[in-house]
Design an enzyme around this catalytic site. Structure first.
Site, PDB file in Angstrom:
ATOM      1  N   GLU A   1      -4.710   6.399  -5.050  1.00  0.00           N
ATOM      2  CA  GLU A   1      -3.574   5.551  -5.491  1.00  0.00           C
ATOM      3  C   GLU A   1      -3.459   6.091  -6.920  1.00  0.00           C
ATOM      4  O   GLU A   1      -2.376   6.141  -7.515  1.00  0.00           O
ATOM      5  CB  GLU A   1      -3.754   4.209  -5.357  1.00  0.00           C
ATOM      6  CG  GLU A   1      -3.458   3.701  -3.942  1.00  0.00           C
ATOM      7  CD  GLU A   1      -3.908   2.513  -3.413  1.00  0.00           C
ATOM      8  OE1 GLU A   1      -3.007   1.448  -3.180  1.00  0.00           O
ATOM      9  OE2 GLU A   1      -5.090   2.340  -3.422  1.00  0.00           O
TER      10      GLU A   1
ATOM     11  N   GLY B   1      -7.688  -5.230   2.547  1.00  0.00           N
ATOM     12  CA  GLY B   1      -6.155  -5.086   2.978  1.00  0.00           C
ATOM     13  C   GLY B   1      -6.033  -4.330   3.998  1.00  0.00           C
ATOM     14  O   GLY B   1      -6.575  -3.041   3.642  1.00  0.00           O
TER      15      GLY B   1
ATOM     16  N   LEU C   1      -7.049   1.470   5.988  1.00  0.00           N
ATOM     17  CA  LEU C   1      -7.970   0.191   6.590  1.00  0.00           C
ATOM     18  C   LEU C   1      -8.874  -0.122   5.538  1.00  0.00           C
ATOM     19  O   LEU C   1      -9.759   0.691   5.137  1.00  0.00           O
ATOM     20  CB  LEU C   1      -8.678   0.612   7.840  1.00  0.00           C
ATOM     21  CG  LEU C   1      -7.758   1.220   8.959  1.00  0.00           C
ATOM     22  CD1 LEU C   1      -8.489   1.512  10.119  1.00  0.00           C
ATOM     23  CD2 LEU C   1      -6.589   0.032   9.160  1.00  0.00           C
ATOM     24  N   GLY C   2      -8.762  -0.931   4.606  1.00  0.00           N
ATOM     25  CA  GLY C   2      -9.403  -1.533   3.686  1.00  0.00           C
ATOM     26  C   GLY C   2      -9.383  -3.152   3.735  1.00  0.00           C
ATOM     27  O   GLY C   2      -9.369  -3.578   5.059  1.00  0.00           O
TER      28      GLY C   2
ATOM     29  N   HIS D   1       0.743  -1.003   0.028  1.00  0.00           N
ATOM     30  CA  HIS D   1       0.025   0.167   0.003  1.00  0.00           C
ATOM     31  C   HIS D   1       0.979   1.412  -0.225  1.00  0.00           C
ATOM     32  O   HIS D   1       0.383   2.352   0.557  1.00  0.00           O
ATOM     33  CB  HIS D   1      -0.962  -0.012   1.263  1.00  0.00           C
ATOM     34  CG  HIS D   1      -1.769  -0.998   1.451  1.00  0.00           C
ATOM     35  ND1 HIS D   1      -2.115  -1.679   2.612  1.00  0.00           N
ATOM     36  CD2 HIS D   1      -2.810  -1.678   0.488  1.00  0.00           C
ATOM     37  CE1 HIS D   1      -3.118  -2.538   2.362  1.00  0.00           C
ATOM     38  NE2 HIS D   1      -3.483  -2.684   1.200  1.00  0.00           N
TER      39      HIS D   1
HETATM   40  P1  AMP Z   1     -11.254  -1.095   0.150  1.00  0.00           P
HETATM   41  O1  AMP Z   1     -10.284  -2.180   0.104  1.00  0.00           O
HETATM   42  O2  AMP Z   1     -10.265   0.106   0.642  1.00  0.00           O
HETATM   43  O3  AMP Z   1     -11.773  -0.919  -1.106  1.00  0.00           O
HETATM   44  O4  AMP Z   1     -11.832  -1.137   1.373  1.00  0.00           O
HETATM   45  C1  AMP Z   1     -13.270  -2.034   1.279  1.00  0.00           C
HETATM   46  C2  AMP Z   1     -13.630  -2.173   2.450  1.00  0.00           C
HETATM   47  O5  AMP Z   1     -14.317  -0.968   3.035  1.00  0.00           O
HETATM   48  C3  AMP Z   1     -15.065  -3.320   2.501  1.00  0.00           C
HETATM   49  O6  AMP Z   1     -14.809  -4.801   2.665  1.00  0.00           O
HETATM   50  C4  AMP Z   1     -16.054  -2.886   3.807  1.00  0.00           C
HETATM   51  O7  AMP Z   1     -15.424  -3.704   4.862  1.00  0.00           O
HETATM   52  C5  AMP Z   1     -15.337  -1.405   4.059  1.00  0.00           C
HETATM   53  N1  AMP Z   1     -16.418  -0.373   3.695  1.00  0.00           N
HETATM   54  C6  AMP Z   1     -16.708   0.240   2.721  1.00  0.00           C
HETATM   55  N2  AMP Z   1     -17.887   0.963   2.440  1.00  0.00           N
HETATM   56  C7  AMP Z   1     -17.844   0.953   4.020  1.00  0.00           C
HETATM   57  C8  AMP Z   1     -19.181   1.734   4.605  1.00  0.00           C
HETATM   58  N3  AMP Z   1     -19.930   2.579   4.255  1.00  0.00           N
HETATM   59  N4  AMP Z   1     -19.160   1.632   5.978  1.00  0.00           N
HETATM   60  C9  AMP Z   1     -18.295   0.667   6.554  1.00  0.00           C
HETATM   61  N5  AMP Z   1     -17.302  -0.169   5.915  1.00  0.00           N
HETATM   62  C10 AMP Z   1     -17.352   0.245   4.672  1.00  0.00           C
END
Ligand code: AMP
Length: 401
Positions: A384, A211, A208-209, A179
């Site tokens: 990104e 990953g 925090l995603g 990341h």
């Molecule tokens: P990313 O990998 O950065 O795209 O993040 C994806 C993750 O973000 C999803 O699996 C969810 O756990 C979290 N997420 C996305 N939208 C929301 C939301 N509105 N509220 C809470 N968690 C979210």
């Protein structure tokens, strides 16, 4: 300059066309199910999203379809492909040789290939993306931007594992971190947003995603980061375990009659909050809903996730002997107020106080801490693609000069 940004996964491809002068996205989209059947999503700025099922046996056909969509006489945002001046590629692992973004040539291709055993799912796909763009847009510069570059400034005592030196020397086993493009972008934007001194500042970025990783950024340079040789180390993630006692691997392999590859699949794909919630979900929206309905395992998963983030923030505050700002980013960091609140609840000793009203916001840049908080805490969406575009333009302009 118009830049095509390409992010190839093993069976998917995300793309954006960005005008670097305005930093506005002209069009973006996604190819999914490459090698299975194929689906193209295309969305011009301000226009309707189009989803088309189209056969994509390989990334070759996928990129060809993206280029067709971009130059479609009705909905395309380009009159011709000549308008694209450069292509920026996200590449997962630069290995020991590729320590910063660079214009692709044969040596770079060979080094990305060499690093494939460190990034077996992504590097081969990233290379196919590069080679296909070279073929379909001959003469245009391709720039590789590595997820591992940002971790290259770590001091040796932070990046070395305490295992025999020969493994480091022979196989380059060290902490690389991932990341990196996001941590770099978000830490720089945090410094700008809060008016901190780029040469005298201590920032912790929590990406925090699905990953997830944390980085410590001192004077604009990464000094530590939670992912390691691979993205498995560090935080509890969607389906990854993060840190654990390595002896667990042998113990479980023996008891469950698994080989090490099967064990690694468990740790990468069947662990994390997905496992702690007893298989309920890796998505924090589902976990929060379930917790609110009284599901104890979902609550445990969220608590374990937040506790690990808070532990890393504590460790990185020690690593930098202080912290000026903490930034939340990524799908969870940008959206999940419950996670931010639970993480910050562990950090009162740093003199952090959270503004409950501010925490109701999501998906944009805002200050989360109260004005009297000793450490500033903000939410800042990562970008990104824009970071890749900026690096691409910088390198292409430098090569012209
Ligand atoms: P990313 O990998 O950065 O795209 O993040 C994806 C993750 O973000 C999803 O699996 C969810 O756990 C979290 N997420 C996305 N939208 C929301 C939301 N509105 N509220 C809470 N968690 C979210």
């Amino acid at each position: 300059m118009k830049v095509l940004v390409v992010n190839c996964g093993s069976s998917s491809l995300k793309y954006q066309v960005i005008d670097s002068d305005t930093e506005q996205v002209a069009a973006k989209g996604l190819c999914e199910r490459i090698g299975i059947d194929g689906r193209l999503t295309y969305q011009p700025a301000g226009g309707e999203k189009e989803v088309t099922d189209a056969p994509m046996p390989t990334h070759n056909e996928a990129i060809a379809l993206v280029l067709q969509a971009l130059t479609n006489p009705k909905t395309g945002v380009l009159k011709s492909l000549d308008e694209i001046e450069a292509i920026g590629h996200r590449v997962l692992h630069g290995g020991a040789k590729l320590t910063q973004s660079c214009i692709v040539d044969d040596d770079v291709i060979a080094a990305i290939d060499e690093a494939s055993d460190l990034g077996p799912l992504h590097n081969p796909a990233n290379l196919i993306g590069i080679k296909t763009c070279q073929k379909l847009m001959p003469g245009k510069p391709n720039v590789a931007v590595f997820d591992t570059s940002f971790g290259m400034t770590l001091p040796e005592y932070a990046y070395r594992y305490a295992i025999p030196t020969e493994y480091y020397e022979k196989y380059h086993v060290r902490r690389y971190g991932f990341h990196g493009t996001s941590h770099s972008f978000v830490s720089h934007e945090t410094i700008k947003y809060l008016n901190l001194d780029p040469d005298n500042s201590k920032v912790i970025v929590c990406h925090l995603g699905n990953g997830a990783s944390v980085s410590a950024v001192q004077n604009s340079k990464a000094v530590d980061t939670s992912m390691g040789l691979t993205p498995l180390e560090g935080l509890v993630m969607g389906t990854r375990s993060g840190d654990l006692d390595p002896a667990i691997l042998q113990y479980l392999c023996n008891h469950e009659h698994m080989d090490i590859n099967e064990m690694l699949t468990v740790l990468n794909k069947k662990s994390g909050v997905m496992a702690l919630s007893n298989g309920l979900s890796s998505d924090f929206r589902d976990l929060e809903n379930a917790m609110n309905e009284g599901n104890k395992a979902a609550g445990l998963a969220i608590d374990a996730f937040c506790y690990r983030v808070a532990k890393y923030i504590g460790a990185y505050t020690a690593a930098m002997n202080g912290v000026d700002a903490i930034t939340f980013t990524g799908g969870i960091g940008e959206n999940a107020g419950i996670v931010r609140k639970k993480v910050l609840a562990h950090l009162g000793y740093l003199g952090i106080t959270m503004d409950e009203e501010a925490n109701k916001q999501r998906g944009k840049t805002f200050v989360l801490s109260t004005p009297d908080s000793k450490v500033k805490v903000i939410v800042l969406p990562t970008n990104e693609e824009l970071a890749i575009c900026r690096d691409t333009v910088r390198l292409v302009n430098a090569a012209k000069a």
